[in-house]
Design a protein around this motif. Sequence first.
Motif, PDB file in Angstrom:
ATOM      1  N   TYR A  23      -0.941  -8.247 -14.179  1.00  0.00           N
ATOM      2  CA  TYR A  23      -0.912  -9.222 -13.092  1.00  0.00           C
ATOM      3  C   TYR A  23      -1.558  -8.606 -11.852  1.00  0.00           C
ATOM      4  CZ  TYR A  23       0.891 -12.692  -9.850  1.00  0.00           C
ATOM      5  OH  TYR A  23       0.999 -13.682  -8.904  1.00  0.00           O
ATOM      6  N   THR A  64      -0.955  -1.751  -6.648  1.00  0.00           N
ATOM      7  CA  THR A  64       0.063  -2.790  -6.489  1.00  0.00           C
ATOM      8  C   THR A  64      -0.195  -3.864  -7.531  1.00  0.00           C
ATOM      9  OG1 THR A  64       0.074  -2.344  -4.126  1.00  0.00           O
ATOM     10  CG2 THR A  64       1.128  -4.368  -4.851  1.00  0.00           C
ATOM     11  N   GLU A  66       1.628  -6.106 -11.169  1.00  0.00           N
ATOM     12  CA  GLU A  66       2.812  -6.623 -11.857  1.00  0.00           C
ATOM     13  C   GLU A  66       3.915  -7.023 -10.883  1.00  0.00           C
ATOM     14  OE1 GLU A  66       3.188  -7.402 -15.102  1.00  0.00           O
ATOM     15  OE2 GLU A  66       1.165  -6.751 -15.541  1.00  0.00           O
ATOM     16  N   ASN A  67       5.101  -6.457 -10.982  1.00  0.00           N
ATOM     17  CA  ASN A  67       6.253  -6.901 -10.204  1.00  0.00           C
ATOM     18  C   ASN A  67       6.064  -6.690  -8.709  1.00  0.00           C
ATOM     19  OD1 ASN A  67       7.610  -7.754 -12.465  1.00  0.00           O
ATOM     20  ND2 ASN A  67       8.599  -5.781 -12.790  1.00  0.00           N
ATOM     21  N   ASP A  68       5.401  -5.597  -8.319  1.00  0.00           N
ATOM     22  CA  ASP A  68       5.166  -5.342  -6.899  1.00  0.00           C
ATOM     23  C   ASP A  68       4.299  -6.435  -6.288  1.00  0.00           C
ATOM     24  OD1 ASP A  68       6.622  -3.009  -7.118  1.00  0.00           O
ATOM     25  OD2 ASP A  68       4.852  -1.760  -7.473  1.00  0.00           O
ATOM     26  N   LYS A  70       3.866  -9.522  -7.449  1.00  0.00           N
ATOM     27  CA  LYS A  70       4.615 -10.783  -7.452  1.00  0.00           C
ATOM     28  C   LYS A  70       5.621 -10.818  -6.304  1.00  0.00           C
ATOM     29  CE  LYS A  70       4.215 -11.521 -12.407  1.00  0.00           C
ATOM     30  NZ  LYS A  70       4.907 -11.544 -13.692  1.00  0.00           N
ATOM     31  N   ARG A  71       6.303  -9.702  -6.067  1.00  0.00           N
ATOM     32  CA  ARG A  71       7.283  -9.623  -4.984  1.00  0.00           C
ATOM     33  C   ARG A  71       6.597  -9.814  -3.635  1.00  0.00           C
ATOM     34  NH1 ARG A  71       8.069  -5.467  -2.174  1.00  0.00           N
ATOM     35  NH2 ARG A  71       7.343  -4.026  -3.758  1.00  0.00           N
ATOM     36  N   LEU A  72       5.429  -9.181  -3.452  1.00  0.00           N
ATOM     37  CA  LEU A  72       4.671  -9.317  -2.213  1.00  0.00           C
ATOM     38  C   LEU A  72       4.257 -10.768  -1.978  1.00  0.00           C
ATOM     39  CD1 LEU A  72       3.851  -6.577  -0.740  1.00  0.00           C
ATOM     40  CD2 LEU A  72       1.529  -7.350  -1.159  1.00  0.00           C
ATOM     41  N   HIS A  74       5.718 -13.513  -3.151  1.00  0.00           N
ATOM     42  CA  HIS A  74       6.893 -14.320  -2.829  1.00  0.00           C
ATOM     43  C   HIS A  74       7.383 -14.046  -1.408  1.00  0.00           C
ATOM     44  CE1 HIS A  74       7.264 -16.241  -6.660  1.00  0.00           C
ATOM     45  NE2 HIS A  74       7.271 -15.079  -7.298  1.00  0.00           N
ATOM     46  N   GLU A  75       7.291 -12.792  -0.959  1.00  0.00           N
ATOM     47  CA  GLU A  75       7.691 -12.470   0.407  1.00  0.00           C
ATOM     48  C   GLU A  75       6.780 -13.152   1.418  1.00  0.00           C
ATOM     49  OE1 GLU A  75       7.710  -8.238   0.727  1.00  0.00           O
ATOM     50  OE2 GLU A  75       9.579  -8.024  -0.395  1.00  0.00           O
ATOM     51  N   ASN A  76       5.475 -13.185   1.137  1.00  0.00           N
ATOM     52  CA  ASN A  76       4.541 -13.839   2.041  1.00  0.00           C
ATOM     53  C   ASN A  76       4.801 -15.338   2.126  1.00  0.00           C
ATOM     54  OD1 ASN A  76       3.276 -11.455   2.678  1.00  0.00           O
ATOM     55  ND2 ASN A  76       1.670 -11.700   1.143  1.00  0.00           N
ATOM     56  N   LYS A  78       7.666 -16.830   1.484  1.00  0.00           N
ATOM     57  CA  LYS A  78       8.955 -17.014   2.155  1.00  0.00           C
ATOM     58  C   LYS A  78       8.789 -16.870   3.662  1.00  0.00           C
ATOM     59  CE  LYS A  78      13.744 -15.406   1.981  1.00  0.00           C
ATOM     60  NZ  LYS A  78      13.967 -15.737   3.366  1.00  0.00           N
TER      61      LYS A  78
END
Length: 119
Positions: A23, A64, A66-68, A70-72, A74-76, A78
């Motif tokens: 990803y 950065t 996969e999960n990192d 995706k987390r970034l 979603h944080e943006n 949010k």
Amino acid sequence: MVFILGVNFQSAMPVKRALQCFYALGPTTADRIMAKYSIFNLAKVGSLPAKTVTALTAELSQMTIENDAKRLLHENLKRLKDMGSYRGRRHAMGLPARGQRTRNQIFSARKLNRLDRRG
């Protein structure tokens, strides 16, 4: 079977396609990584020497992906929603956020009720 960053790939899979399976790694980034390690465009994962596989794994572990990634993302999103910006509201409602036309997008009460909107 070859392991790159803990993911098992078939030996006959091209290296470029294997890199794009991660990803947040697209064709351009895969080309740059392959050029950095002098890997031929049509090379297969099974034909890579062990030294190159470990170098690829080390390179990918510093990026950065996969999960990192995706987390970034979603944080943006949010952050945009919490600010109440136009783009955040469009994302919350599931509408295009970059100026595309919305003529053929039909709303239903079910879709509207499950959204986390901020008005």
